[in-house]
Design a protein around this motif. Sequence first.
Motif, PDB file in Angstrom:
ATOM      1  N   GLY A 132       0.825  -1.189   0.000  1.00 34.65           N
ATOM      2  CA  GLY A 132       0.000   0.000   0.000  1.00 34.65           C
ATOM      3  C   GLY A 132       0.865   1.247   0.000  1.00 34.65           C
ATOM      4  N   ARG A 137       0.139   3.661  -4.849  1.00 38.56           N
ATOM      5  CA  ARG A 137      -1.135   4.063  -5.438  1.00 38.56           C
ATOM      6  C   ARG A 137      -0.920   4.832  -6.739  1.00 38.56           C
ATOM      7  N   GLU A 291      -7.502   0.193  -2.791  1.00 38.90           N
ATOM      8  CA  GLU A 291      -7.500   0.299  -1.334  1.00 38.90           C
ATOM      9  C   GLU A 291      -8.847   0.137  -0.643  1.00 38.90           C
TER      10      GLU A 291
END
Length: 383
Positions: A132, A137, A291
């Motif tokens: 993450g 992202r 996410e």
Amino acid sequence: MRQKAIPALETLMSAARTIGNPYLERAKKAGRKIVGVLYDEVPEEIISAAGAVPVLLRGTGSDGTELADPYFRELTCGYTRHTFNEILNGKWDFLDGAVIYNSCDHMRRIYDNWVRRPVSPVYSFIYAPKKGGELARRFYAEQIRDFLHRTEERFCVTLNEERLGAAIRLHNEKRRLQRELYAMQKGRRIALTGTELLLVMMAGKSLPVEDYNALLRKLIASLKSCAETFEPGVRLLYMGAHADEPLFFETLESEGGQIVVDSTGFGEQSCELDVREDADPFEALVSYYFEETPAVPRKFGTAPARAGHLLRLVKDYAVDGVIVTRLTMCDLWAFEQYMLRPVLEKQGIPSLELETDYILQNRGQLATRIQAFVESIRSSRGS
């Protein structure tokens, strides 16, 4: 055993039992393109926005891996082998495109081998980060932007906000209808057996979304007007590796227990949340797939979230026991079984860990273990 057939249910289950189906054939004849995908991190909305039909790549119906074996190491899982065997067998020749992502090293080999074939429908590979964070992202967003552009080029369309927004609403309708089905599994009596539920969810990866939604609405209406329900002797939750073999789920329910809910990529996890409809469509898709959806084993640092999600399902569906399955040679789910064991033990939740081939070959042994598991749950509660 259901006493009275429900037409919409029979149609959906039939679509899940085979790679091709009349709805895909009809879409193909109407000029729509069919695109094979892997789950969970390929935004199918982008494919739908292009007017194409996303379908889940799998080896349903395979009876061997003789054609695929030369392409893989001996330790490659059965899902990969059987899926690629059906590709080589010509069962997926109707595809107009295919999109693969690095779900795991085994599945990635499907891309590596398929893209090198003389004729291949593969037009995009998505490298989905396993961590993450903001940097990951941004990288994922770049991958999805590239996938979007390649889809535009492949099908000669422009995927503007209007098209993407309409596709998001279409898929969100699908998710809401599926959640309505799962809500019917929470009471003392349930509307669908686990086998029926999981095949209906698999059909959601096998049909044009518009057709699937229409059939789901008919199914829900039939279930609400139908007096026939089931009261499980033992309420089970199924989670684990990909399994689309009806005989496998029938075996899990053959000894008095019934699956009331699952935690799978094509099942409950795929419909738990909607993609935001009040934001930029592209950014909403990136956020959702990167996410917002329930955490999966391939994502580093998400073990607590995965355990929390499982325990919420156990509570919400009044589950008596959990079955965690892995395919032979799947290290990812072997570790997941290992990590979930103390979590379930601490909560006093009975669990059964299974290892099985993609195509069920040990039904007798499996049934014996299921019988012992169900009987142990009954014995512990004095029933």
